[in-house]
Design a protein around this motif. Structure first.
Motif, mmCIF file in Angstrom:
data_model
loop_
_atom_site.group_PDB
_atom_site.id
_atom_site.type_symbol
_atom_site.label_atom_id
_atom_site.label_comp_id
_atom_site.label_asym_id
_atom_site.label_seq_id
_atom_site.Cartn_x
_atom_site.Cartn_y
_atom_site.Cartn_z
ATOM 1 N N GLU A 170 -3.979 -9.847 3.080
ATOM 2 C CA GLU A 170 -2.762 -9.099 3.392
ATOM 3 C C GLU A 170 -3.045 -8.095 4.509
ATOM 4 O OE1 GLU A 170 -1.831 -9.324 -1.375
ATOM 5 O OE2 GLU A 170 -2.377 -7.418 -0.434
ATOM 6 N N ARG A 171 -2.249 -8.141 5.558
ATOM 7 C CA ARG A 171 -2.508 -7.278 6.709
ATOM 8 C C ARG A 171 -2.447 -5.798 6.348
ATOM 9 N NH1 ARG A 171 0.284 -9.974 12.112
ATOM 10 N NH2 ARG A 171 -0.911 -11.941 12.054
ATOM 11 N N GLY A 172 -1.527 -5.428 5.470
ATOM 12 C CA GLY A 172 -1.433 -4.029 5.076
ATOM 13 C C GLY A 172 -2.689 -3.536 4.399
ATOM 14 N N LYS B 129 -5.533 -3.316 6.984
ATOM 15 C CA LYS B 129 -5.402 -2.152 7.864
ATOM 16 C C LYS B 129 -5.851 -0.884 7.147
ATOM 17 C CE LYS B 129 -1.974 0.641 10.350
ATOM 18 N NZ LYS B 129 -0.560 0.742 10.811
ATOM 19 N N ASN C 212 1.157 4.202 0.651
ATOM 20 C CA ASN C 212 0.510 2.934 0.302
ATOM 21 C C ASN C 212 -0.994 3.051 0.111
ATOM 22 O OD1 ASN C 212 2.931 1.432 0.303
ATOM 23 N ND2 ASN C 212 2.810 1.177 2.526
#
Length: 276
Positions: free
Chosen positions: A227-229, A232, A262
């Motif tokens: 997952e890119r989130g 990151k 997040n």
């Protein structure tokens, strides 16, 4: 004259550290010195910090290449042994290989001889069972100055028991949607038992495999996917933490000390600091 420290806001630091750093990166093969695996390093630099990274259960090391390359771009030698890749992963063996990886990084001039590691500035990290293995290794090696785990799982022998003996600062990133290693019984329990300064963050939208990169058939068996989130946030916090603890870099303290969207700061015990 004392060096002026420019402290970025949490948002500024997150954006900066989630992007590649200023250093060109070289990639090498640990197998050339007797251990399967990969190493990423800045193109030049003496007395650099280093981290050995443990892969998760059934996860190939290539699923962490982006994170390792990212750390190298920020001036940190990052290596990962490619061992214990089958279903019967031994956390004890992987932990021993993580320490061997640090020995290699410290004992061998990297690149064309223009890269070296300071043995007083080394850390361990890992994802899933690799995170548990990093805790086991840190409990047995006083030279380890920092530990990072991503969606850590309990292991045999127990990473939870080993955590009580770790005095190095620890950063634990837990995945809120983790159905393989729910935070309460794994990352949160390990962080609560930690013997030194520790911080636990919860990424509420991340799954167990959220920190991995690319695709792999194990996603059919395990929960989640890259997952890119999560990637990151993981890159930014791991980089900030290692630069702070291994290098004394204070410019990212606002990120490490703040509740970030997040990436909720669940708890912190003692301020993060560079060990003596």
């Amino acid at each position: 004259m004392a060096r002026r420290v420019i402290t970025l806001t949490a948002k500024q630091a997150l954006e900066q550290l989630s992007r590649p750093g200023p250093h060109p990166v070289l990639r090498g093969d640990l197998a050339l010195v007797g251990l399967p695996g990969v190493v990423f390093a800045p193109a030049a630099g003496l007395g650099l910090p280093a981290v050995a990274f443990g892969h998760g259960w059934m996860q190939p090391v290539r699923r962490y290449h982006g994170l390792l390359r990212h750390l190298a771009s920020w001036g940190i030698v990052a290596a990962a042994p490619a061992v214990e890749r089958g279903p019967l992963l031994s956390a004890r063996v992987l932990s021993a290989n993580l320490l061997t990886t640090l020995d290699i990084c410290c004992g061998v001039r990297l690149g064309s001889g223009e890269i070296s590691v300071d043995p007083a500035r080394v850390a361990l990290a890992g994802h899933s069972m690799g995170g548990g293995a990093a805790v086991l290794a840190a409990a047995s090696a006083s030279r380890v100055r920092a530990v990072v785990t991503l969606a850590a799982t309990e292991t045999r022998p127990s990473a939870l028991d080993a955590a009580r003996d770790v005095v190095a600062p620890g950063l634990h990133l837990a995945a809120g949607e983790d159905r393989i290693a729910p935070p309460v019984g794994h990352a949160e329990a390990i962080a609560s038992a930690w013997g030194g300064p520790v911080q636990l963050r919860l990424l509420p939208k991340a799954s167990h495999l959220g920190f991995t990169e690319g695709r792999h058939w194990s996603e059919l068996m395990l929960d989640g996917h890259g997952e890119r989130g999560a990637q990151k946030l993981g890159r930014a916090f791991v980089t900030a933490f290692l630069l702070r603890v291994l290098g004394g870099e204070r410019g990212y303290d606002e990120l490490l000390g703040s509740d970030v969207k997040n990436a909720e700061l669940v708890f912190q015990r003692e301020a993060l600091k560079r060990p003596a």
